[in-house]
Scaffold this motif. Structure first.
Motif, PDB file in Angstrom:
ATOM      1  N   GLY A 146      -8.487   3.359   1.641  1.00  0.00           N
ATOM      2  CA  GLY A 146      -8.265   2.901   0.190  1.00  0.00           C
ATOM      3  C   GLY A 146      -8.883   1.460   0.140  1.00  0.00           C
ATOM      4  N   ARG A 151       1.018   4.873   1.181  1.00  0.00           N
ATOM      5  CA  ARG A 151       0.164   5.631   2.213  1.00  0.00           C
ATOM      6  C   ARG A 151      -0.251   7.046   1.771  1.00  0.00           C
ATOM      7  NH1 ARG A 151       2.055   4.610   7.634  1.00  0.00           N
ATOM      8  NH2 ARG A 151       3.253   2.858   7.852  1.00  0.00           N
ATOM      9  N   LEU A 166       0.650  -1.167  -0.045  1.00  0.00           N
ATOM     10  CA  LEU A 166      -0.211  -0.032   0.121  1.00  0.00           C
ATOM     11  C   LEU A 166       0.895   1.308  -0.158  1.00  0.00           C
ATOM     12  CD1 LEU A 166      -3.183   0.813   1.266  1.00  0.00           C
ATOM     13  CD2 LEU A 166      -1.642   1.901   2.774  1.00  0.00           C
ATOM     14  N   ARG A 168      -5.299   4.055   4.865  1.00  0.00           N
ATOM     15  CA  ARG A 168      -4.230   4.726   4.346  1.00  0.00           C
ATOM     16  C   ARG A 168      -3.092   5.558   5.231  1.00  0.00           C
ATOM     17  NH1 ARG A 168      -5.086   8.149   0.134  1.00  0.00           N
ATOM     18  NH2 ARG A 168      -3.267   7.274  -1.091  1.00  0.00           N
TER      19      ARG A 168
END
Length: 359
Positions: free
Chosen positions: A81, A64, A62, A132
């Motif tokens: 997200g 950020r 992921l 996120r």
């Protein structure tokens, strides 16, 4: 000599009293005059006293959010997200587990402020997303027949279920109830326990403010894919099948530093994109998204109706316009991660978690 000593004692008494008044302020965070204790909970770790362990609901893959820290409105486009048209945060599995464990169901329902007979309907009304940013919550474990609440920071990449006002209410990888953190807790003056992940900063911990009930529930959340290459709408209380088409990343959710760092994948993580993940671009292999930039939508796609009225679509251009995300720590490091591992199907609770995937 005695007179001098007496004057000295009188002179020092006001100073001592002032120090006693000021002393708690240096570490006061929980209203008791002592620094609050906050537990760090990492991606993939259900933590102690889990209600209903459900592996494969988190992801290490992921990018950020660019600006984190402070308080963020829950309906901010791109705050959360997710993987378009896919989710592994299994609310049905949590409900099934609680039905089979009545004592846990009673404690779980009490923590959520509902009755046990409403658990199924409550879970069905939630939306799976990915955090996120590192997020402050009260995490409720199960011990001695009741829910026990502790202030915690959940690492970015963790899957949660949010309610119609955008508040995180369930931690997916353990089924634990989540509620708002104590209002007086300061993340910058707390005593932290638990493993610190790369890039963790007490200044970059985010509080999420639910949408005010008088404004009405959020009907659709604007999420950002794990690689931060595009956004998409997810209608509230849906799990991915009704997700909208890819659209530009909202200006309030632009990323920085893409391709500058890679987290260590979880054991067994192959680094291959997950099926149905919406084609997240591997870090460093696709176009970097600089702050203020937005991805180009595909033919025939239009910008989403962003909750809260910002940002808005500029007529005729298909490009989004909007302001900067309020607050936050502009110096917080943005972490770009590799594409997520090829997942298997979600399994029943077991001793060893499966590789994490996106929600």
């Amino acid at each position: 000599m005695r007179a001098t000593s007496s004057r000295n004692r009188r002179a020092t008494l006001p100073l001592a009293a002032a120090l006693l008044v000021l002393a708690p302020a240096a570490g006061a965070c929980d209203g008791s005059g002592t620094a609050a204790a906050i537990t760090r909970l990492t991606v993939g770790d259900p933590g102690p006293d889990a209600f209903a362990p459900v592996p494969q609901s988190d992801t290490t893959q992921l990018v950020r959010a660019a600006k984190t820290g402070g308080t963020k409105p829950a309906d901010t486009p791109g705050l959360y997200g997710g993987t378009r048209q896919a989710s592994r945060c299994d609310a049905v599995k949590i409900a099934t587990f609680l039905r089979a464990n009545p004592a846990k169901a009673r404690a779980w329902a009490a923590a959520e402020g509902i009755t046990p007979d409403r658990i199924d309907a409550f879970l069905a009304g939630l939306t799976p997303v990915l955090l996120r940013s590192d997020t402050l919550v009260t995490n409720h474990g199960y011990a001695d027949g009741k829910a026990t609440g502790h202030t915690a920071v959940l690492q970015a990449g963790m899957g949660v279920l949010i309610d119609r006002y955008g508040a995180p209410v369930v931690k997916c990888n353990c089924g634990n109830p989540l509620t708002a953190p104590p209002a007086k807790v300061s993340t910058e003056h707390a005593r932290y326990t638990g493993t610190a992940w790369p890039g963790f900063s007490d200044r970059a911990v985010t509080r999420i403010a639910p949408r005010a009930p008088e404004k009405g529930a959020v009907t659709s959340f604007v999420l950002v894919d794990p690689g931060a290459t595009s956004g998409f709408e997810r209608p509230a209380a849906t799990t991915g099948a009704q997700d909208g088409p890819p659209v530009p990343v909202p200006p309030t959710a632009t990323v920085e530093g893409q391709g500058t760092g890679t987290a260590t994948p979880a054991p067994g993580d192959s680094g291959s994109p997950a099926p149905g993940d919406g084609g997240a671009t591997p870090s460093g292999s696709g176009p970097a998204v600089a702050p203020g930039d937005s991805a180009t939508p595909g033919p025939g796609t239009t910008g989403p109706a962003y909750p809260g009225g910002t940002p808005t679509a500029e007529p005729g251009t298909g490009q989004d316009t909007g302001g900067q995300e309020p607050g936050g720590d502009p110096t917080a490091p943005a972490v770009s991660l590799a594409p997520e591992g090829t997942p298997g199907s979600a399994s029943a609770p077991g001793p060893e978690p499966e590789p994490p995937v996106a929600s």
